[in-house]
Design a protein around this motif. Structure first.
Motif, PDB file in Angstrom:
ATOM      1  N   HIS A  25       0.834  -1.212   0.000  1.00  0.00           N
ATOM      2  CA  HIS A  25       0.000   0.000   0.000  1.00  0.00           C
ATOM      3  C   HIS A  25       0.866   1.258   0.000  1.00  0.00           C
ATOM      4  O   HIS A  25       0.561   2.230  -0.706  1.00  0.00           O
ATOM      5  N   ARG A  26       1.945   1.228   0.775  1.00  0.00           N
ATOM      6  CA  ARG A  26       2.799   2.411   0.873  1.00  0.00           C
ATOM      7  C   ARG A  26       3.648   2.623  -0.376  1.00  0.00           C
ATOM      8  O   ARG A  26       4.029   3.754  -0.699  1.00  0.00           O
ATOM      9  N   SER A  27       3.954   1.519  -1.066  1.00  0.00           N
ATOM     10  CA  SER A  27       4.834   1.627  -2.238  1.00  0.00           C
ATOM     11  C   SER A  27       4.085   2.049  -3.489  1.00  0.00           C
ATOM     12  O   SER A  27       4.699   2.436  -4.484  1.00  0.00           O
TER      13      SER A  27
ATOM     14  N   ARG B   9      -1.752   6.157  -4.248  1.00  0.00           N
ATOM     15  CA  ARG B   9      -3.161   5.932  -3.912  1.00  0.00           C
ATOM     16  C   ARG B   9      -4.047   6.319  -5.095  1.00  0.00           C
ATOM     17  O   ARG B   9      -3.986   7.466  -5.575  1.00  0.00           O
ATOM     18  N   PRO B  10      -4.846   5.409  -5.649  1.00  0.00           N
ATOM     19  CA  PRO B  10      -5.708   5.767  -6.788  1.00  0.00           C
ATOM     20  C   PRO B  10      -6.898   6.606  -6.332  1.00  0.00           C
ATOM     21  O   PRO B  10      -7.258   6.619  -5.145  1.00  0.00           O
TER      22      PRO B  10
ATOM     23  N   ASN C  46     -10.950   8.263  -7.778  1.00  0.00           N
ATOM     24  CA  ASN C  46     -12.029   8.206  -8.748  1.00  0.00           C
ATOM     25  C   ASN C  46     -11.879   9.373  -9.717  1.00  0.00           C
ATOM     26  O   ASN C  46     -11.840  10.528  -9.309  1.00  0.00           O
ATOM     27  N   ALA C  47     -11.793   9.054 -11.026  1.00  0.00           N
ATOM     28  CA  ALA C  47     -11.532  10.092 -12.023  1.00  0.00           C
ATOM     29  C   ALA C  47     -12.689  11.077 -12.141  1.00  0.00           C
ATOM     30  O   ALA C  47     -12.503  12.206 -12.581  1.00  0.00           O
ATOM     31  N   THR C  48     -13.891  10.633 -11.723  1.00  0.00           N
ATOM     32  CA  THR C  48     -15.064  11.521 -11.844  1.00  0.00           C
ATOM     33  C   THR C  48     -15.226  12.401 -10.624  1.00  0.00           C
ATOM     34  O   THR C  48     -15.432  13.609 -10.734  1.00  0.00           O
ATOM     35  N   THR C  49     -15.124  11.799  -9.433  1.00  0.00           N
ATOM     36  CA  THR C  49     -15.385  12.544  -8.198  1.00  0.00           C
ATOM     37  C   THR C  49     -14.122  13.056  -7.522  1.00  0.00           C
ATOM     38  O   THR C  49     -14.191  13.940  -6.662  1.00  0.00           O
ATOM     39  N   GLY C  50     -12.993  12.468  -7.858  1.00  0.00           N
ATOM     40  CA  GLY C  50     -11.758  12.849  -7.179  1.00  0.00           C
ATOM     41  C   GLY C  50     -11.589  12.211  -5.824  1.00  0.00           C
ATOM     42  O   GLY C  50     -10.587  12.445  -5.137  1.00  0.00           O
ATOM     43  N   GLU C  51     -12.561  11.380  -5.419  1.00  0.00           N
ATOM     44  CA  GLU C  51     -12.473  10.714  -4.129  1.00  0.00           C
ATOM     45  C   GLU C  51     -11.427   9.598  -4.183  1.00  0.00           C
ATOM     46  O   GLU C  51     -11.309   8.899  -5.198  1.00  0.00           O
ATOM     47  N   PRO C  52     -10.664   9.399  -3.071  1.00  0.00           N
ATOM     48  CA  PRO C  52      -9.664   8.313  -3.072  1.00  0.00           C
ATOM     49  C   PRO C  52     -10.348   6.953  -3.109  1.00  0.00           C
ATOM     50  O   PRO C  52     -11.405   6.746  -2.516  1.00  0.00           O
ATOM     51  N   LEU C  53      -9.710   6.019  -3.814  1.00  0.00           N
ATOM     52  CA  LEU C  53     -10.196   4.654  -3.902  1.00  0.00           C
ATOM     53  C   LEU C  53      -9.427   3.787  -2.908  1.00  0.00           C
ATOM     54  O   LEU C  53      -8.379   4.198  -2.388  1.00  0.00           O
TER      55      LEU C  53
ATOM     56  N   PRO D   2      -6.839   1.218  -1.345  1.00  0.00           N
ATOM     57  CA  PRO D   2      -5.463   0.983  -1.781  1.00  0.00           C
ATOM     58  C   PRO D   2      -5.383  -0.220  -2.712  1.00  0.00           C
ATOM     59  O   PRO D   2      -6.184  -1.150  -2.636  1.00  0.00           O
ATOM     60  N   ILE D   3      -4.400  -0.232  -3.574  1.00  0.00           N
ATOM     61  CA  ILE D   3      -4.189  -1.355  -4.489  1.00  0.00           C
ATOM     62  C   ILE D   3      -3.702  -2.548  -3.683  1.00  0.00           C
ATOM     63  O   ILE D   3      -2.752  -2.442  -2.890  1.00  0.00           O
ATOM     64  N   GLU D   4      -4.357  -3.685  -3.914  1.00  0.00           N
ATOM     65  CA  GLU D   4      -4.008  -4.892  -3.178  1.00  0.00           C
ATOM     66  C   GLU D   4      -2.793  -5.577  -3.813  1.00  0.00           C
ATOM     67  O   GLU D   4      -2.530  -5.415  -5.004  1.00  0.00           O
TER      68      GLU D   4
END
Length: 586
Positions: free
Chosen positions: A197-199, A202-203, A205-212, A214-216
């Motif tokens: 997660h740290r490496s 952080r993605p 949402n391209a529409t809302t700008g809200e964070p998704l 973490p990538i698993e």
């Protein structure tokens, strides 16, 4: 050496306490102040009289209010031996009630029995009737009341209960300590996820700008940690299983020694099983923090063990939980019963297929002939492969293998006369194969002539023929085409539907195929049946059938057999597939 002494690092088990039995003077005192059983309302005298001889017969025992031996009913650890042996702790009762108060001590408290004792003494003071005993008579009462095996039973019970408590303690402490093994495996998995997660950025949402989220980690990164956690859980269960088995064995000994605590033993055993199950699980994949399931299972086992020890000592104890209602026995449906009976019949017939020298059994053959009426209705699915018409007919032919020529010829004629057509053809064919293998040329020729006649003479303008042979239409018509040609069969079917358009539904169902849908997670479980026409036989008049479909269902659109048509009935589904096939025909 004291009971708590240690020998080679192992504590010696303290012997259970067992007081000396009351002396004869006390026994004489008891019978000198009582006439009837101490239970109010009983009324049975302590002695009865033989009407023929006038002899008095002992009809009672001296019962302890607080048990003489540790672990016995209403045992009081604070009572001295002198108090335990004294008349104040003893009460004469009839034989039935002397046993009853010890067999079910939860119903007979110390206070209740002391109340009986006072009532018994009050009655003596009022009626002045008792049983003055001689020394010999007192000895007889003592021998009857204080049997030597009571001490042995108490020792066995105390030893078993103590061993069960010790086994519970061992299981509980080991389960608590071993929990660190999967805990460390889960912690390693957590640490790996945190590093990933740290490496990774952080993605969002391209529409809302809200964070998704973490990538698993990738599957390749996760597998070793998942395997390590599974192995850790397996290791814990393996280490706990022998301890649980030891506990169960001790509980069996407790039940045998003290039958009144059986329900508490069951509680402990169930709780121990729950600890094993909890030890083999970890919440969440990827792992979450440990939950309360493991701790709660251990706490329940401790509660159950403490209650068992308390009830064994005759103390107030927590009652075991009510056992769950047993699952009702599954009710066998009529279809399940018929399938079972059919399967059993075929199993009885299989020795004739394995051994060629068995004699013809006319009764068994008749049973198989009758069973063919059931087998003909089974759809051609993998689940019924060992029960279907072909299997039934083949076994019938093996049972008839060694019939004499006249009998075998009669069986061929009878087979060809069976209805529906599928039974007649399949059974006659199987008899033909048996005759061929036995080199009985005349009988083989007779059967072949019947099969040829049956197939070529079949009237496919008869709707009953389609309906009664629904699951065997393709096989019957393919057999007919092998005798004649695909073109001849196609022309016969085209003529039939042209003359009898109402045959459309029966033709679609008859030419269709069926396949099983299996659960993706449990392939042995069938969750549905697919009915389809994916590859129609060469003799199928697709253009003529499609024309009748368009005439009757002008709104129907072609549909690929692999498309989902769960909202349509089978006939419309099949019709749409035929339109698809005809549209894409070369």
């Amino acid at each position: 050496m004291h009971n708590s002494a240690v020998t080679e690092g192992t504590a010696t088990k303290p012997k259970p306490i067992s007081h000396r039995k009351p002396d004869l003077k006390t026994v004489r005192e008891l019978y000198g102040t009582a006439f009837r059983c101490g239970k109010p309302g009983c009324g049975k005298p302590l002695y009865t009289m033989n009407n023929d001889t006038g002899e008095t017969l002992l009809n009672s025992e001296v019962a302890h209010i607080c048990a003489r031996s540790e672990g016995g009913p209403r045992w009081d650890a604070d009572m001295t031996e002198a108090e335990n042996r004294s008349a104040s702790n003893l009460i004469p009762l009839c034989l039935d009630h002397a046993r009853e108060i010890d067999a079910t001590p939860e119903h007979y408290s110390v206070e209740l029995l002391h109340g009986w004792k006072r009532t018994q003494l009050d009655e003596h003071a009022k009626i002045q009737k008792a049983w003055p005993l001689t020394e010999d008579e007192a000895q007889q009462v003592s021998d009857a009341s204080f049997r030597p095996d009571d001490y042995g039973t108490a020792i066995a019970a105390a030893s078993s209960v103590t061993a069960a408590a010790r086994a519970v303690g061992h299981l509980v402490e080991t389960a608590r300590q071993q929990r660190r093994v999967p805990f460390e495996a889960a912690a390693s998995w957590h640490a790996m996820r945190t590093r990933v997660h740290r490496s990774m950025p952080r993605p969002w949402n391209a529409t809302t700008g809200e964070p998704l989220p973490p990538i698993e980690p990738s599957h390749m990164e996760t597998v070793p940690y998942a395997r390590r956690l599974d192995e850790a859980l397996d290791q814990v269960v393996k280490s706990l299983s022998p301890l649980a088995a030891t506990l169960v064995a001790e509980l069996h000994a407790v039940r045998a020694a003290v039958t009144r605590v059986a329900a508490w033993c069951d509680w402990v055993e169930t709780a121990a099983s729950a600890v094993l199950v909890a030890a083999g699980r970890w919440p969440g994949r990827p792992p979450e923090n440990d939950d309360q399931v493991h701790a709660d299972a251990i706490a329940e086992l401790v509660r159950a063990s403490e209650a068992l020890s308390a009830v064994w000592r005759g103390q107030q104890a927590e009652q075991p939980p009510e056992p769950p209602e047993p699952s009702p026995e599954p009710v066998e449906t009529d279809l399940q019963r018929l399938l079972r009976e059919h399967s059993q019949l075929l199993d009885r017939s299989r020795p004739w297929a394995r051994v060629t020298g068995r004699q013809y059994d006319p009764d068994l053959y008749a049973e198989l002939l009758h069973a063919a009426q059931f087998a003909v209705a089974l759809p051609p699915l993998l689940m019924f492969l060992h029960l279907d018409l072909e299997t039934t007919a083949a076994l019938a032919s093996k049972v008839a293998r060694n019939a004499d020529d006249a009998t075998f010829a009669s069986l061929i004629d009878d087979a060809a006369a069976q209805e529906p057509l599928a039974i007649a053809v399949r059974l006659t064919q199987q008899l033909m194969f048996v005759a061929q293998k036995k080199e009985r040329a005349d009988l083989e020729g007779k059967a072949r002539e019947h099969v040829t006649r049956l197939l070529l003479d079949a009237d496919w303008t008869d709707q009953a023929l389609w309906v009664d042979n629904r699951h065997h239409v393709r096989a019957l018509l393919s057999g007919t085409a092998s005798i004649s040609t695909d073109d001849e069969v196609r022309d016969r079917l085209a003529s039939a539907i042209t003359r009898r358009p109402e045959l459309l539904d029966a033709i679609l169902l008859g030419v269709s195929e069926q396949s099983e849908q299996h659960d993706h997670h449990d392939f042995s479980r069938v969750v549905g049946i697919n009915v389809h026409i994916k590859r129609p036989p060469r003799w199928f008049p697709a253009a003529v059938v499609a024309a009748e479909i368009r005439r009757r269902h002008p709104e129907l659109q072609p549909a690929d057999p692999d498309d989902d048509h769960s909202d349509e009935d089978d006939v419309r589904h099949l019709a749409a597939q035929v339109l698809h096939i005809e549209t894409h025909a070369p």
